[in-house]
Every structure is written in structure tokens, then in C-alpha cells.
Design an enzyme around this catalytic site. Structure first.
Site, mmCIF file in Angstrom:
data_model
loop_
_atom_site.group_PDB
_atom_site.id
_atom_site.type_symbol
_atom_site.label_atom_id
_atom_site.label_comp_id
_atom_site.label_asym_id
_atom_site.label_seq_id
_atom_site.Cartn_x
_atom_site.Cartn_y
_atom_site.Cartn_z
ATOM 1 N N ASN A 146 3.645 4.701 -10.129
ATOM 2 C CA ASN A 146 2.484 4.592 -11.012
ATOM 3 C C ASN A 146 1.150 4.554 -10.266
ATOM 4 O O ASN A 146 0.148 5.062 -10.762
ATOM 5 C CB ASN A 146 2.636 3.340 -11.890
ATOM 6 C CG ASN A 146 1.339 2.951 -12.558
ATOM 7 O OD1 ASN A 146 0.830 3.668 -13.413
ATOM 8 N ND2 ASN A 146 0.764 1.833 -12.138
ATOM 9 N N ASP B 196 0.883 -1.158 0.000
ATOM 10 C CA ASP B 196 0.000 0.000 0.000
ATOM 11 C C ASP B 196 0.929 1.218 0.000
ATOM 12 O O ASP B 196 1.657 1.452 0.964
ATOM 13 C CB ASP B 196 -0.874 -0.030 1.261
ATOM 14 C CG ASP B 196 -1.661 1.262 1.453
ATOM 15 O OD1 ASP B 196 -1.497 2.207 0.651
ATOM 16 O OD2 ASP B 196 -2.438 1.325 2.430
ATOM 17 N N VAL B 197 0.912 2.003 -1.091
ATOM 18 C CA VAL B 197 1.910 3.076 -1.244
ATOM 19 C C VAL B 197 1.748 4.208 -0.239
ATOM 20 O O VAL B 197 2.640 5.049 -0.098
ATOM 21 C CB VAL B 197 1.897 3.682 -2.675
ATOM 22 C CG1 VAL B 197 2.368 2.681 -3.696
ATOM 23 C CG2 VAL B 197 0.529 4.253 -3.021
ATOM 24 N N TYR C 197 -9.205 16.132 -8.763
ATOM 25 C CA TYR C 197 -8.233 15.340 -9.528
ATOM 26 C C TYR C 197 -7.095 16.237 -10.046
ATOM 27 O O TYR C 197 -5.922 15.868 -9.994
ATOM 28 C CB TYR C 197 -8.959 14.644 -10.693
ATOM 29 C CG TYR C 197 -8.126 13.592 -11.400
ATOM 30 C CD1 TYR C 197 -7.509 12.583 -10.690
ATOM 31 C CD2 TYR C 197 -7.974 13.621 -12.783
ATOM 32 C CE1 TYR C 197 -6.745 11.615 -11.340
ATOM 33 C CE2 TYR C 197 -7.219 12.660 -13.438
ATOM 34 C CZ TYR C 197 -6.607 11.659 -12.717
ATOM 35 O OH TYR C 197 -5.856 10.703 -13.365
ATOM 36 N N LYS D 287 -3.214 15.686 -9.253
ATOM 37 C CA LYS D 287 -2.301 15.301 -10.331
ATOM 38 C C LYS D 287 -1.311 16.413 -10.687
ATOM 39 O O LYS D 287 -0.172 16.133 -11.086
ATOM 40 C CB LYS D 287 -3.095 14.848 -11.559
ATOM 41 C CG LYS D 287 -3.579 13.395 -11.422
ATOM 42 C CD LYS D 287 -2.398 12.432 -11.200
ATOM 43 C CE LYS D 287 -2.806 10.971 -11.197
ATOM 44 N NZ LYS D 287 -1.646 10.088 -10.903
#
Lengths: 208, 270
Positions: free
Chosen positions: B90, B63-64, B155, B159
């Protein structure tokens, strides 16, 4: 607000004849919740008939450390304190402006770090770039909604007289009053055909 | 191919879509690949496809957003392979909703995976990669990091953070020859020139086909993008062919970001 830019905005908007509700989000955990921002807007609307303009000053704090030396806690404090808080402010301002139905203007005040980078400022860079692009998304979303809400971002150089403000190489300091003057322009009818704008107040730094 | 021979590369979110294609592309270029993710079934499918091409890779669950997990994964890589030359950050998530329907929890979730997760990856691999003599870190971002769109306030927030974090890290990694870049994929289609099962479920067979046709018509290169297109760009950025490339945003979208495009009289709607 509690920052020199916020103070300068308050003084300049008052001088232009605006009615101003000024507040500081720093150090208050409430600025990271929907409830907190909802309450803030309600308090504001007890004193003012409506909100036409929302000036959102992103805090100019940074861990001041390289990524490999920054704790998750330090990184998160900056990311949430700046990006999440500004996003929530933007959301609740849009909802308040839609409620009175006369549109309005939101101006995010970030720094040149939204477009350039500096050493030991990664969390601020990520947060401010996020605010800039979220403002553009909000501008397009409001335009599609035809609610006459305009959303802008000011990218200011490092602030004059603020030694703690991260200084990208080659950037010159900017007086808070210069930033406030640009915010007044964006909030005025003179800018009624502009939205999603990013306006640099940086003595040309980002044009290099 | 031996473009990446002797390189040890870590890929997060290698258990589906773009991450899976990246794992396969890196392995095909000769790299020793370690990939992580949260889906055992997804990992099994990535491994199955690798075997089908005569390739292999190591999988670890991760789990990043968990810092201890990052330390564990990096320690395992050092333990098994002795070194690490690259990280493909990623793993990412999206939530597209009107601003008044998104909550603080949604935004926190997006920031946690797309920004904090990548921060942790950079934090725990940068010195390891520098010790290997340099290498590359790639943050997988999105077109919404470069332009706004309705329903994307959260988002875009996350991002753009993904991308600008890469650029800030490029500055800090330079002394150790650690190059850090961002990749911005356009819309990706899994199934050749046909609509995906997901799109058919969502829009119906005709609607999904119209979406595919419209996408081809309005893409300057007149084709659909596939995860493999991004995989090839990632192989380039990781390889020594890109040894003078750092702090950039590489858009891989068939030319759509270049602007409005009209093909066969059909106007792009973005």
C-alpha cells in the site's frame, strides 16, 4: 540509439527528407539526469534549427529472471534505464519544442509488454506500462497548454533478428522497418488530429 | 467476521488513510494483521482505532525502499506467526506538477517508492506465501495508472508501473497459487460527507464544500468514496472468495472511470 529500431527510424526519416540527429542513450549514465538530457538537446540544436519530432526508443533489455531471483540493482537498471530515461527525454523534448513555439510530435517506441506481460520480464513490463501512461498524461498536459505538441506511444512486437528481446507467448516478431513506418505516420501531418495514441505494431497480438 | 480467520496479512503504510482503513478491515474480517510504516504517531493512531473496535494488530517500523528492512519484517512475521498469506503493497507517494517543474529526483522518488518498494515486497513474500499454500498480493495503484491527466506525467509513469508489475507478478506467482492484483481507488474522503480539514485549509470552507458537492454530483453512485470502501475490496481480493482472481485491475471509484456522467444537470469534469 544503437538498436535496430532506432537505426530503421533514422534511415526511414532520412528517406522521407527529414534531418535527423541520432544518439544512443544506452551505457551513458548521463541519460538519467536533467543535465545530461539538457546537454543532449543543446548539442542537437547546434546541428539542427529546431526539433519537430522526438523518437524515443525504450531499451529492449530485461533481467530475464523471475522477480524472486532479480536483484534490486538489476531491477533498478531496467526501470531507470527505460522509464526514467524516457520520461526525461520527453520532458526535455517538450521544453525544446515549446521554446521554438511551433509544436511537435513525440513518439515513444515501447513493446507489447506495455500492455501484456511475459514471464521473467517484470521490470520491463513496469517500465513500459509507465512510459505508455506518462505519454498519455503528457499528451493531455500539452493539449491543455495549447502548445501543439502531440505525444504517442508505439507498442511493437518482439523485434525480428533480436534474440535477446523478451517474447510474450504468442507474439510474432516485427521488422524494425514496420515500426519505423508507423513512427513516420505519427510524426506526419496526416496524424495531426491524434494525440495520446497507443498504436500497436504487433500483427494483432494485443487484440487477442 | 471470520472470512480471513487463520490468515496472516502484512500491510505497508498502515499508519495513515487508506492503509489504516485496510488494517482495520482485515482485522475485522478475522485476519492476523501486521502493519508497517514510518510514523510512530500514525501507528499509535491505527492501534488506538483498532482497540476502539475490540481489534488488534502488530506494528513494525519499515521503509519499503530498504531491502534489508523487508528481509527483517518478513523474518519477524515468520518468527511470531509462523507463516504469511498475504501482502498489501500500500505504501505509495504522489507528486503532481507540470512536466517542466518536475525533476529527475522527483521521478526517481516516485519510482523508488511506488515501483521498487512494491517489487521488493513481492520479491520477499512470494515464496513465503507459496509455502503457506498460496495467498494474495495486492498492489495499491491509482486511476492515473489507467488514464492520463495534466500534471501527472511522473505519477502516471510510477503508478502504471505499480499496476503492470502486479500483472507480471501474477504470471510468476501462479505456480505457487500466489494471486497478484491491483486496486485503483478513486478520490477518497476521510470525513463522511464533509470536506476534510486538509481540503478546507487548501480551498477554504466554501471551496472545499463546493468540491465535495461537485464530486457527489458527478459520481455515478452519487456518494463520496471512503478508505473503508477500498478496505472492503481488499478483504474480498485477499479472501478465498477471490481464489480464481489474479492479474486484474479492480477500480473502486463509485463508477467515475466508467465515463462522463451528468447528474442533476452538472457535467463531470473528470
Amino acid at each position: 540509439m544503437g538498436c535496430s529500431v532506432g537505426e530503421a527510424c533514422k534511415t526511414t526519416f532520412l528517406g522521407e527528407g527529414a534531418r535527423v540527429y541520432a544518439t544512443s542513450a544506452g551505457g551513458d549514465s548521463d541519460h538519467l539526469s536533467d543535465t545530461g538530457w539538457g546537454n543532449l538537446l543543446r548539442q542537437c540544436l547546434e546541428e539542427l534549427p529546431r526539433v519537430d519530432t522526438f523518437i524515443c526508443c525504450a531499451p529492449r533489455i530485461g533481467a530475464g529472471k523471475p522477480i524472486v531471483e532479480t536483484s534490486l540493482h538489476e531491477f533498478r537498471d531496467i526501470l531507470y534505464g527505460s522509464a526514467l530515461s524516457s520520461w526525461l527525454g520527453q520532458k526535455h523534448a517538450i521544453m525544446a519544442m515549446r521554446e521554438h513555439g511551433e509544436g511537435g510530435t513525440i513518439v515513444h517506441i515501447t513493446s507489447v509488454l506495455a500492455r501484456s506481460v511475459a514471464n521473467a520480464a517484470a521490470a520491463r513490463c513496469a517500465a513500459e506500462a509507465g512510459i505508455l501512461m506518462s505519454a498519455k498524461a503528457a499528451a493531455l498536459e500539452c493539449a491543455k497548454h495549447e502548445d501543439n505538441i502531440l505525444v504517442h506511444t508505439l507498442l511493437a512486437g518482439p523485434i525480428e533478428g533480436d534474440a535477446t528481446d523478451a517474447l510474450p507467448q504468442g507474439a510474432q516478431r516485427v521488422a524494425p522497418t514496420e515500426i519505423a513506418a508507423a513512427a513516420v505516420f505519427l510524426a506526419s501531418d496526416a496524424a495531426s488530429y491524434m494525440t495520446g495514441t497507443e498504436l500497436a505494431v504487433d500483427r494483432g497480438f494485443l487484440s487477442r | 467476521m471470520t472470512q480471513l480467520a487463520d490468515k496472516v496479512i502484512l500491510v505497508t503504510g498502515g499508519t495513515s488513510g487508506l492503509g489504516r482503513a485496510t488494517v482495520i478491515a482485515l482485522a475485522a474480517a478475522g485476519a492476523t494483521v501486521v502493519f508497517t510504516g514510518r510514523s510512530e504517531a500514525g501507528a499509535a493512531e491505527t492501534l488506538r482505532r483498532l482497540r476502539g473496535s475490540g481489534l488488534q494488530a502488530n506494528y513494525f517500523p519499515q521503509d519499503v525502499t530498504n531491502e534489508a528492512g523487508w528481509q527483517e519484517v518478513v523474518a519477524k512475521i515468520i518468527d511470531e506467526h509462523g507463516t504469511c498469506h498475504g501482502l498489501i503493497n500500500n505504501a505509495g507517494v504522489s507528486r503532481l506538477q507540470p512536466v517542466d517543474r518536475l525533476t529527475a529526483d522527483d521521478v526517481e522518488f516516485l519510482l523508488r517508492v511506488n515501483v521498487e518498494g512494491m517489487f521488493l515486497g513481492i520479491k520477499h513474500t512470494m515464496n513465503v506465501i507459496a509455502a503457506a499454500g498460496g495467498g494474495a498480493i495486492i498492489n495499491i495503484s491509482a486511476l492515473n495508472a489507467l488514464r492520463g491527466s495534466p500534471n501527472a506525467t511522473a505519477y502516471c509513469l510510477a503508478k502504471a508501473g505499480t499496476t503492470h508489475l502486479a500483472r507480471a507478478a501474477a504470471l510468476e506467482g501462479a505456480a505457487g497459487k500466489v494471486r497478484v492484483n491491483a486496486v485503483h481507488p478513486g478520490v477518497l474522503f476521510e470525513e463522511g460527507d464533509k470536506p476534510s480539514p486538509g481540503a478546507i485549509a487548501l480551498f477554504g470552507a466554501k471551496g472545499a464544500q463546493r468540491f465535495v458537492d461537485h464530486h457527489i454530483e458527478t459520481t455515478p453512485l452519487h456518494r463520496l468514496g471512503h478508505p473503508q470502501d477500498i478496505g472492503r475490496a481488499i478483504v474480498f481480493l485477499v479472501s478465498d472468495a477471490a481464489k480464481h482472481v489474479s492479474g486484474v485491475s479492480l477500480v473502486v471509484d463509485g463508477g467515475r472511470m466508467a465515463g462522463e456522467f451528468v447528474h442533476h444537470g452538472v457535467a463531470s469534469q473528470g
